[in-house]
Design a protein around this motif. Structure first.
Motif, PDB file in Angstrom:
ATOM      1  N   TYR A  70       0.781  -1.235   0.000  1.00 44.80           N
ATOM      2  CA  TYR A  70       0.000   0.000   0.000  1.00 44.80           C
ATOM      3  C   TYR A  70       0.815   1.290   0.000  1.00 44.80           C
ATOM      4  O   TYR A  70       0.255   2.365  -0.225  1.00 44.80           O
ATOM      5  CB  TYR A  70      -0.991   0.013   1.170  1.00 44.80           C
ATOM      6  CG  TYR A  70      -0.344   0.075   2.537  1.00 44.80           C
ATOM      7  CD1 TYR A  70      -0.256   1.279   3.213  1.00 44.80           C
ATOM      8  CD2 TYR A  70       0.170  -1.064   3.139  1.00 44.80           C
ATOM      9  CE1 TYR A  70       0.324   1.350   4.465  1.00 44.80           C
ATOM     10  CE2 TYR A  70       0.739  -1.008   4.387  1.00 44.80           C
ATOM     11  CZ  TYR A  70       0.819   0.197   5.049  1.00 44.80           C
ATOM     12  OH  TYR A  70       1.407   0.261   6.280  1.00 44.80           O
ATOM     13  N   LYS A  71       2.122   1.227   0.245  1.00 47.96           N
ATOM     14  CA  LYS A  71       2.923   2.451   0.193  1.00 47.96           C
ATOM     15  C   LYS A  71       4.396   2.130   0.335  1.00 47.96           C
ATOM     16  O   LYS A  71       4.766   1.009   0.678  1.00 47.96           O
ATOM     17  CB  LYS A  71       2.483   3.449   1.255  1.00 47.96           C
ATOM     18  CG  LYS A  71       2.801   3.047   2.678  1.00 47.96           C
ATOM     19  CD  LYS A  71       2.193   3.900   3.779  1.00 47.96           C
ATOM     20  CE  LYS A  71       2.407   5.360   3.671  1.00 47.96           C
ATOM     21  NZ  LYS A  71       1.940   6.144   4.783  1.00 47.96           N
ATOM     22  N   THR A 136       8.477   7.895  -1.002  1.00 46.83           N
ATOM     23  CA  THR A 136       7.363   7.759  -0.057  1.00 46.83           C
ATOM     24  C   THR A 136       6.123   8.532  -0.510  1.00 46.83           C
ATOM     25  O   THR A 136       5.035   8.265  -0.014  1.00 46.83           O
ATOM     26  CB  THR A 136       7.769   8.204   1.365  1.00 46.83           C
ATOM     27  OG1 THR A 136       8.264   9.542   1.315  1.00 46.83           O
ATOM     28  CG2 THR A 136       8.801   7.267   1.959  1.00 46.83           C
ATOM     29  N   GLU A 139       2.296   6.828  -5.195  1.00 50.87           N
ATOM     30  CA  GLU A 139       1.099   6.045  -4.919  1.00 50.87           C
ATOM     31  C   GLU A 139       1.385   4.593  -5.280  1.00 50.87           C
ATOM     32  O   GLU A 139       1.801   4.284  -6.399  1.00 50.87           O
ATOM     33  CB  GLU A 139      -0.077   6.568  -5.740  1.00 50.87           C
ATOM     34  CG  GLU A 139      -1.400   6.002  -5.293  1.00 50.87           C
ATOM     35  CD  GLU A 139      -2.566   6.704  -5.952  1.00 50.87           C
ATOM     36  OE1 GLU A 139      -3.458   6.002  -6.432  1.00 50.87           O
ATOM     37  OE2 GLU A 139      -2.556   7.956  -5.987  1.00 50.87           O
TER      38      GLU A 139
END
Length: 173
Positions: A70-71, A136, A139
């Motif tokens: 997710y990241k 960071t 997306e």
């Protein structure tokens, strides 16, 4: 001999991780992108067969589950390591716990387990700060089904290779 237990993600996710690793990870030639379930450990040769049977039992007790990236995150300031973060689901935490606590009786606490795929490490403070900001902010969203984990062993040249693969939700043949 030194062993470890990992999940190898799909080729698509490995290719994505390697697009960063080729620039930021000096270990790219030692092991493909992976999620470490059990950190490297020593196991005497005479115990390997029994250990593998226990791993088959664990694998049979866990159903395939979703792995969700997710990241991008970092472990800084503890270490200059950048990784693809994976959601802590009950399934991956249960698999980690069973392998570390039930099988190996490690003192490693399940709460400290951070499922991830490393994409950068051994960076200087300057290199880390230069690239972590942009990475960071990216997306990232990827989901796939995990249906196996792997027992690896380390070769004399420090590369890791698969010793045996364990399929989730299936009894040992």
């Amino acid at each position: 001999m030194k062993y470890g237990i990992v999940i190898f993600p799909s080729k698509k996710l490995q290719d994505y991780a390697n697009s960063f690793r080729k620039r930021y990870d000096p270990h790219i030639a030692l092991i493909p992108p992976h999620v470490t379930l059990v950190n490297p450990f020593e196991l005497p040769d005479e115990m390997v067969k029994e250990f593998i049977q226990k791993l088959h039992q664990v694998a049979a007790s866990i159903k395939p589950f979703s792995l969700e990236v997710y990241k991008v995150k970092t472990f800084h300031p503890a270490v200059n390591k950048i990784y693809l973060a994976i959601k802590k689901t009950d399934e991956i935490l249960d698999l980690h716990r069973k392998l570390n606590t039930d099988i190996l009786a490690n003192n490693e606490k399940t709460e400290s387990f951070v499922p991830h795929i490393t994409i950068g490490q051994k960076l200087s403070n300057r290199e880390h700060s230069d690239i972590v900001g942009q990475l960071t902010m990216m997306e990232v969203s990827h989901s796939e089904i995990v249906d196996r984990f792997h027992l690896l062993y380390q070769l004399e040249n420090d590369q890791w290779t698969t010793y045996e693969t364990f399929h989730l939700g299936k009894e040992c043949q």
